[in-house]
Design a protein around this motif. Structure first.
Motif, PDB file in Angstrom:
ATOM      1  N   ALA A 189     -60.741  -5.785 -75.972  1.00 52.20           N
ATOM      2  CA  ALA A 189     -59.470  -5.632 -76.672  1.00 52.20           C
ATOM      3  C   ALA A 189     -58.436  -6.651 -76.200  1.00 52.20           C
ATOM      4  O   ALA A 189     -57.305  -6.644 -76.662  1.00 52.20           O
ATOM      5  CB  ALA A 189     -58.933  -4.213 -76.498  1.00 52.20           C
ATOM      6  N   SER A 246     -61.954   1.061 -81.515  1.00 51.11           N
ATOM      7  CA  SER A 246     -60.779   1.849 -81.890  1.00 51.11           C
ATOM      8  C   SER A 246     -60.072   1.198 -83.063  1.00 51.11           C
ATOM      9  O   SER A 246     -59.973  -0.029 -83.135  1.00 51.11           O
ATOM     10  CB  SER A 246     -59.804   1.940 -80.714  1.00 51.11           C
ATOM     11  OG  SER A 246     -60.418   2.555 -79.613  1.00 51.11           O
ATOM     12  N   THR A 265     -56.830  -2.037 -83.592  1.00 48.79           N
ATOM     13  CA  THR A 265     -56.971  -2.783 -82.350  1.00 48.79           C
ATOM     14  C   THR A 265     -57.551  -4.155 -82.659  1.00 48.79           C
ATOM     15  O   THR A 265     -58.493  -4.262 -83.441  1.00 48.79           O
ATOM     16  CB  THR A 265     -57.898  -2.043 -81.366  1.00 48.79           C
ATOM     17  OG1 THR A 265     -57.372  -0.736 -81.134  1.00 48.79           O
ATOM     18  CG2 THR A 265     -58.031  -2.785 -80.050  1.00 48.79           C
ATOM     19  N   TYR A 318     -59.757  -7.178 -81.427  1.00 41.88           N
ATOM     20  CA  TYR A 318     -60.809  -7.454 -80.453  1.00 41.88           C
ATOM     21  C   TYR A 318     -61.062  -8.959 -80.380  1.00 41.88           C
ATOM     22  O   TYR A 318     -60.988  -9.656 -81.385  1.00 41.88           O
ATOM     23  CB  TYR A 318     -62.104  -6.727 -80.844  1.00 41.88           C
ATOM     24  CG  TYR A 318     -62.016  -5.243 -80.598  1.00 41.88           C
ATOM     25  CD1 TYR A 318     -62.381  -4.703 -79.380  1.00 41.88           C
ATOM     26  CD2 TYR A 318     -61.537  -4.391 -81.578  1.00 41.88           C
ATOM     27  CE1 TYR A 318     -62.274  -3.343 -79.139  1.00 41.88           C
ATOM     28  CE2 TYR A 318     -61.431  -3.034 -81.352  1.00 41.88           C
ATOM     29  CZ  TYR A 318     -61.804  -2.519 -80.127  1.00 41.88           C
ATOM     30  OH  TYR A 318     -61.689  -1.167 -79.901  1.00 41.88           O
TER      31      TYR A 318
END
Length: 144
Positions: free
Chosen positions: A77, A110, A113, A115
């Motif tokens: 993340a 998630s 989010t 990445y």
């Protein structure tokens, strides 16, 4: 005419020479890693198959005449890549395969989010190449 210069391994050249009375002089020239040309090339491609909980990370690797003993993805993340050295498919790439697409299906993502990910490859001599030019972020948002 053969200069006698030979490559010992990535970044190391041997330079022969001769002194008087048949004494062989020579030296091994170590080229710092920052200046050594790496045979491996890696390219991180856009993520595909983004779903509610996962995605497929993609890349292309090429040993340029050298077998690749390990191909990995780093992802997370943040650009600190919380998940490192996760085995790609395929994990090993032979020199004969040339430019080869690699991928990794990941899950447990998630929503909302961003990445980051990158592809990494090691050659048969342990030389590592990581694509540092971009970390290819993708937004994992609410997927219908």
């Amino acid at each position: 005419m053969n200069s006698g210069i030979r490559r010992v391994k990535a970044g190391v050249l041997q330079l022969p020479g001769r002194g008087g009375a048949g004494v062989v002089l020579g030296m091994t020239l170590l080229i710092p890693a920052a200046h050594a040309q790496l045979a491996i090339s890696v390219v991180t491609e856009p993520a595909t198959g983004i779903s509610a909980t996962g995605a497929t990370l993609n890349g292309t690797v090429n040993g340029n005449g050298t077998d690749l003993s390990a191909v990995y993805f780093d992802y997370g993340a943040s650009s600190a890549y919380e998940n490192i050295f996760v085995n790609a498919v395929p994990f090993n790439v032979t020199a004969a395969q040339g430019a080869t697409p690699v991928s990794l299906v990941i899950g447990g993502l998630s929503c909302d989010t961003t990445y980051h990910f990158r592809v990494t490859a090691d050659d048969e001599n342990g030389q590592r190449q990581v694509e540092l030019r971009r970390n290819n972020p993708f937004l994992h948002d609410n997927v219908d």
